[in-house]
Design a protein around this motif. Structure first.
Motif, PDB file in Angstrom:
ATOM      1  N   MET A  59      -7.143  10.380   4.438  1.00  0.00           N
ATOM      2  CA  MET A  59      -5.700  10.118   4.300  1.00  0.00           C
ATOM      3  C   MET A  59      -4.992  10.985   3.270  1.00  0.00           C
ATOM      4  O   MET A  59      -3.789  11.205   3.375  1.00  0.00           O
ATOM      5  N   GLN A  60      -5.717  11.458   2.264  1.00  0.00           N
ATOM      6  CA  GLN A  60      -5.043  12.170   1.175  1.00  0.00           C
ATOM      7  C   GLN A  60      -4.115  13.314   1.651  1.00  0.00           C
ATOM      8  O   GLN A  60      -2.990  13.408   1.161  1.00  0.00           O
ATOM      9  N   PRO A  61      -4.561  14.147   2.621  1.00  0.00           N
ATOM     10  CA  PRO A  61      -3.663  15.237   3.045  1.00  0.00           C
ATOM     11  C   PRO A  61      -2.321  14.739   3.593  1.00  0.00           C
ATOM     12  O   PRO A  61      -1.323  15.456   3.534  1.00  0.00           O
ATOM     13  N   PHE A  62      -2.290  13.515   4.117  1.00  0.00           N
ATOM     14  CA  PHE A  62      -1.031  12.993   4.664  1.00  0.00           C
ATOM     15  C   PHE A  62      -0.024  12.658   3.554  1.00  0.00           C
ATOM     16  O   PHE A  62       1.157  12.486   3.802  1.00  0.00           O
ATOM     17  N   LEU A  63      -0.521  12.520   2.316  1.00  0.00           N
ATOM     18  CA  LEU A  63       0.337  12.082   1.217  1.00  0.00           C
ATOM     19  C   LEU A  63       0.930  13.246   0.432  1.00  0.00           C
ATOM     20  O   LEU A  63       1.873  13.065  -0.334  1.00  0.00           O
ATOM     21  N   ILE A  64       0.300  14.426   0.607  1.00  0.00           N
ATOM     22  CA  ILE A  64       0.683  15.540  -0.268  1.00  0.00           C
ATOM     23  C   ILE A  64       2.057  16.067   0.124  1.00  0.00           C
ATOM     24  O   ILE A  64       2.300  16.451   1.262  1.00  0.00           O
ATOM     25  N   GLY A  65       2.972  16.055  -0.844  1.00  0.00           N
ATOM     26  CA  GLY A  65       4.324  16.552  -0.586  1.00  0.00           C
ATOM     27  C   GLY A  65       4.427  18.005  -0.970  1.00  0.00           C
ATOM     28  O   GLY A  65       3.464  18.605  -1.450  1.00  0.00           O
ATOM     29  N   GLU A  66       5.629  18.571  -0.769  1.00  0.00           N
ATOM     30  CA  GLU A  66       5.789  20.006  -1.049  1.00  0.00           C
ATOM     31  C   GLU A  66       5.629  20.288  -2.536  1.00  0.00           C
ATOM     32  O   GLU A  66       5.276  21.369  -2.947  1.00  0.00           O
ATOM     33  N   THR A  67       5.866  19.246  -3.348  1.00  0.00           N
ATOM     34  CA  THR A  67       5.713  19.453  -4.795  1.00  0.00           C
ATOM     35  C   THR A  67       4.374  18.897  -5.282  1.00  0.00           C
ATOM     36  O   THR A  67       4.212  18.574  -6.444  1.00  0.00           O
ATOM     37  N   GLY A  68       3.419  18.705  -4.355  1.00  0.00           N
ATOM     38  CA  GLY A  68       2.076  18.306  -4.773  1.00  0.00           C
ATOM     39  C   GLY A  68       1.759  16.840  -4.549  1.00  0.00           C
ATOM     40  O   GLY A  68       0.656  16.399  -4.828  1.00  0.00           O
ATOM     41  N   GLY A  69       2.713  16.063  -4.078  1.00  0.00           N
ATOM     42  CA  GLY A  69       2.410  14.648  -3.780  1.00  0.00           C
ATOM     43  C   GLY A  69       2.906  13.725  -4.870  1.00  0.00           C
ATOM     44  O   GLY A  69       2.679  13.961  -6.056  1.00  0.00           O
ATOM     45  N   LYS A  70       3.622  12.658  -4.459  1.00  0.00           N
ATOM     46  CA  LYS A  70       4.225  11.787  -5.474  1.00  0.00           C
ATOM     47  C   LYS A  70       3.332  10.607  -5.816  1.00  0.00           C
ATOM     48  O   LYS A  70       3.512   9.962  -6.829  1.00  0.00           O
ATOM     49  N   ILE A  71       2.375  10.288  -4.934  1.00  0.00           N
ATOM     50  CA  ILE A  71       1.422   9.229  -5.269  1.00  0.00           C
ATOM     51  C   ILE A  71       0.187   9.948  -5.814  1.00  0.00           C
ATOM     52  O   ILE A  71      -0.449  10.736  -5.097  1.00  0.00           O
ATOM     53  N   GLY A  72      -0.129   9.701  -7.048  1.00  0.00           N
ATOM     54  CA  GLY A  72      -1.227  10.437  -7.686  1.00  0.00           C
ATOM     55  C   GLY A  72      -2.568  10.144  -7.006  1.00  0.00           C
ATOM     56  O   GLY A  72      -2.771   9.047  -6.484  1.00  0.00           O
ATOM     57  N   ASP A  73      -3.484  11.121  -7.042  1.00  0.00           N
ATOM     58  CA  ASP A  73      -4.791  10.953  -6.399  1.00  0.00           C
ATOM     59  C   ASP A  73      -5.533   9.742  -6.959  1.00  0.00           C
ATOM     60  O   ASP A  73      -6.137   8.971  -6.222  1.00  0.00           O
ATOM     61  N   GLY A  74      -5.481   9.587  -8.275  1.00  0.00           N
ATOM     62  CA  GLY A  74      -6.198   8.471  -8.915  1.00  0.00           C
ATOM     63  C   GLY A  74      -5.620   7.135  -8.470  1.00  0.00           C
ATOM     64  O   GLY A  74      -6.362   6.191  -8.151  1.00  0.00           O
ATOM     65  N   ASP A  75      -4.300   7.058  -8.437  1.00  0.00           N
ATOM     66  CA  ASP A  75      -3.647   5.806  -8.013  1.00  0.00           C
ATOM     67  C   ASP A  75      -4.008   5.492  -6.565  1.00  0.00           C
ATOM     68  O   ASP A  75      -4.297   4.355  -6.204  1.00  0.00           O
ATOM     69  N   PHE A  76      -3.986   6.536  -5.719  1.00  0.00           N
ATOM     70  CA  PHE A  76      -4.268   6.304  -4.299  1.00  0.00           C
ATOM     71  C   PHE A  76      -5.718   5.834  -4.113  1.00  0.00           C
ATOM     72  O   PHE A  76      -5.982   4.864  -3.400  1.00  0.00           O
ATOM     73  N   THR A  77      -6.626   6.495  -4.798  1.00  0.00           N
ATOM     74  CA  THR A  77      -8.041   6.097  -4.685  1.00  0.00           C
ATOM     75  C   THR A  77      -8.203   4.644  -5.130  1.00  0.00           C
ATOM     76  O   THR A  77      -8.908   3.853  -4.476  1.00  0.00           O
ATOM     77  N   ALA A  78      -7.544   4.266  -6.204  1.00  0.00           N
ATOM     78  CA  ALA A  78      -7.669   2.886  -6.706  1.00  0.00           C
ATOM     79  C   ALA A  78      -7.115   1.894  -5.675  1.00  0.00           C
ATOM     80  O   ALA A  78      -7.718   0.830  -5.434  1.00  0.00           O
ATOM     81  N   MET A  79      -5.999   2.232  -5.039  1.00  0.00           N
ATOM     82  CA  MET A  79      -5.414   1.329  -4.033  1.00  0.00           C
ATOM     83  C   MET A  79      -6.343   1.171  -2.829  1.00  0.00           C
ATOM     84  O   MET A  79      -6.529   0.077  -2.310  1.00  0.00           O
ATOM     85  N   VAL A  80      -6.942   2.287  -2.414  1.00  0.00           N
ATOM     86  CA  VAL A  80      -7.847   2.240  -1.249  1.00  0.00           C
ATOM     87  C   VAL A  80      -9.065   1.380  -1.577  1.00  0.00           C
ATOM     88  O   VAL A  80      -9.454   0.489  -0.812  1.00  0.00           O
ATOM     89  N   LYS A  81      -9.639   1.620  -2.728  1.00  0.00           N
ATOM     90  CA  LYS A  81     -10.856   0.858  -3.100  1.00  0.00           C
ATOM     91  C   LYS A  81     -10.537  -0.625  -3.190  1.00  0.00           C
ATOM     92  O   LYS A  81     -11.291  -1.474  -2.706  1.00  0.00           O
ATOM     93  N   ASP A  82      -9.406  -0.945  -3.792  1.00  0.00           N
ATOM     94  CA  ASP A  82      -9.006  -2.337  -3.962  1.00  0.00           C
ATOM     95  C   ASP A  82      -8.753  -2.998  -2.591  1.00  0.00           C
ATOM     96  O   ASP A  82      -9.184  -4.131  -2.334  1.00  0.00           O
ATOM     97  N   ALA A  83      -8.088  -2.274  -1.697  1.00  0.00           N
ATOM     98  CA  ALA A  83      -7.758  -2.836  -0.372  1.00  0.00           C
ATOM     99  C   ALA A  83      -9.028  -3.210   0.383  1.00  0.00           C
ATOM    100  O   ALA A  83      -9.129  -4.285   0.975  1.00  0.00           O
TER     101      ALA A  83
END
Ligand SMILES: Cc1ncc(COP(=O)(O)O)c(C=O)c1O
Ligand SMILES: N[C@@H](CCOP(=O)(O)O)C(=O)O
Length: 469
Positions: A59-83
């Motif tokens: 999923m990470q590539p879907f989140l990356i914006g033109e300025t590098g992505g607004k949801i940080g990699d660490g935050d996203f990983t934590a949300m996925v693990k928690d879910a």
């Protein structure tokens, strides 16, 4: 990654905006402008990884914006693990072998016992993250034929920044499904039993999105597969299943019980990313508009009939528009015209130039209630497995349509059998028990509002009830 509308007349958005936007302002659905690529090496590197690790990688590539992505990699990983830590099975979506070449993937180990949890447990966390960062509130309005509703309510309940309204067709969902929604005791949850079908509920949600003054006033958002994030999170289990059975060195097929076409479209998405999966077998119930479309290249809306698989009692499959966008060569204007004609005439023919490609990828079959019961009974006799009527249609479709025995097929089990105890008992003589956390479901008190199939009445109810004024 930018997302564009299937109707070609709304601005392209990045992931966080797409998450909150719901339907595009031109009435279309958002799709990625280009698909991120899963290379053979990248797929091979997923072997032996946990569900959460594969989910982050896919999923990470879907989140990356033109300025590098607004949801940080660490935050996203934590949300996925928690879910996915909340699921009742360590594998999250375990595979069970049925015979030499048929597997069942159990997608129902989340809190509400249906595959919708796989995406919505993550989407709820993404909402929290983005709304907090933006200091925003939203009014989510969703339509359900039974399962999206409870999964969405469970994922979004008790949130200050969210009011959530779910429309279900009155009397057309199973009792367990209804109670799972109407017994949620939370100030931000509003259940509407609409006097109509699921298609009426879905049309009503889309009509509210297309009323720009209303959508802006309530800051409307979507938890249906209208929301791109739902589809994105469903792509993951196709990759997980294929890798477990030998991808990228082996082609894998999937069989999917289908209604709104979100689940199958996620499989198509995995293939667009580079996963060698085919066929994608589509199973319909007696509401067989999808099976007719894939077998004849034409579809016609007919009366929706209640069936033993109520979550698939759908005539207008929302996500087919995302596939049609590709079949129309990604020409949004042409598709907008075709969709307009379809809703006026009630029928549509697929564009000829791209049909060959469809035939190589999809196969479809429809099963009435008698055949559904037979499939449930037969599987129980052969293996001792109890399955729900929707999953049974996936199994029946796999058996009817699998052409090459060397290609393993994964049939998606989309709901726990205890959501449909009457049908399971009729087919097998055994009544499945609800898991412990839902054991008192029949004792809890219900809360819902019955409304006519009238757009103004529903909008008035939303405006009068929401807390986020
Ligand atoms: C149990 C179950 N199976 C199958 C489906 C059909 O899935 P989709 O609408 O993504 O085609 C649904 C509804 O979404 C469902 O709730
Ligand atoms: N079968 C679904 C219908 C809505 O589908 P969605 O994927 O668009 O949310 C349900 O159970 O509600």
């Amino acid at each position: 990654m930018r997302y564009i509308s299937t109707r070609g007349a709304a601005p392209a958005l990045e992931f966080d905006d797409v998450l909150l936007a719901g339907l595009a302002r031109d009435g279309g659905l958002y799709v990625p402008e280009t698909w991120p690529s899963l290379t053979t090496e990248a797929i091979r590197a997923l072997r032996g990884k946990s569900y959460a690790d594969i989910a982050v990688a896919v999923m990470q590539p879907f989140l990356i914006g033109e300025t590098g992505g607004k949801i940080g990699d660490g935050d996203f990983t934590a949300m996925v693990k928690d879910a996915y830590a909340a699921f009742r099975h360590q594998a999250v979506v375990p595979l069970k072998q049925i015979d030499q070449s048929l597997w069942l993937m159990e997608l129902f180990h989340g809190p509400t016992l249906a595959f919708k949890d796989v995406a919505l447990q993550l989407v709820g966390r993404l909402y929290d993250h983005v709304l907090k960062a933006r200091k925003q509130r939203v009014t989510i309005i969703g339509a359900t034929s039974g399962d999206t509703g409870s999964a969405a309510l469970e994922a979004c309940r008790d949130r200050d920044a969210i009011d959530i309204f779910i429309l279900h067709p009155k009397g057309r969902v199973s009792e367990v499904q209804r109670r799972q929604m109407t017994t949620i005791d939370s100030a931000n949850v509003f259940n509407i039993a609409l006097e109509g079908t699921f298609d009426d509920c879905q049309d009503m949600v889309k009509a509210m999105f297309n009323d720009h003054a209303f959508r802006d006033r309530v800051n409307m958002s979507a938890v249906n597969s209208i929301n791109w994030a739902r589809v994105m999170a469903q792509i993951v289990y196709y990759v997980v299943g294929a890798v477990a059975l030998g991808a990228p060195d082996r082609r894998i097929g999937f069989s999917v019980p289908s209604g709104n076409f979100g689940n199958v479209y996620a499989g198509y998405g995995a293939r667009q990313m580079g996963l060698d999966i085919a066929p994608l077998i589509i199973g319909s119930n007696r509401n067989d508009i999808l099976a007719r479309f894939f077998n004849t290249a034409a579809m016609q809306i007919t009366q929706v009939e209640p069936s033993l698989s109520p979550s698939m009692d759908i005539q207008v499959s929302s996500n087919l528009e995302r596939l049609l966008f590709d079949l129309y060569g990604r020409d949004g204007q042409a598709l907008a015209a075709a969709m307009g004609d379809f809703r006026k005439a009630g029928r549509m023919t697929a564009p000829r130039q791209s049909w060959k490609q469809v035939e190589t990828l999809f196969a479809a079959a429809a099963f009435d209630d008698k055949a559904t019961l037979a499939a449930m009974g037969d599987l129980y006799k052969r293996t001792g497995e109890l399955i729900d009527p929707h999953s049974a249609i996936g199994i029946a479709a796999a058996e009817a349509k699998r052409a090459d025995p060397e290609i393993p097929i994964i049939a998606l089990a989309t709901a726990h059998p205890a959501k449909f105890p009457e049908a399971v008992e009729r087919a097998t003589g055994r009544r499945p028990d609800l898991p412990d956390h839902l054991a008192d479901l029949y004792d809890r008190s219900e809360r819902m509002t019955v409304l006519p199939n009238n757009l103004e009445r529903v909008k008035d109810f939303v405006l009068a009830s929401r807390r986020n004024q």
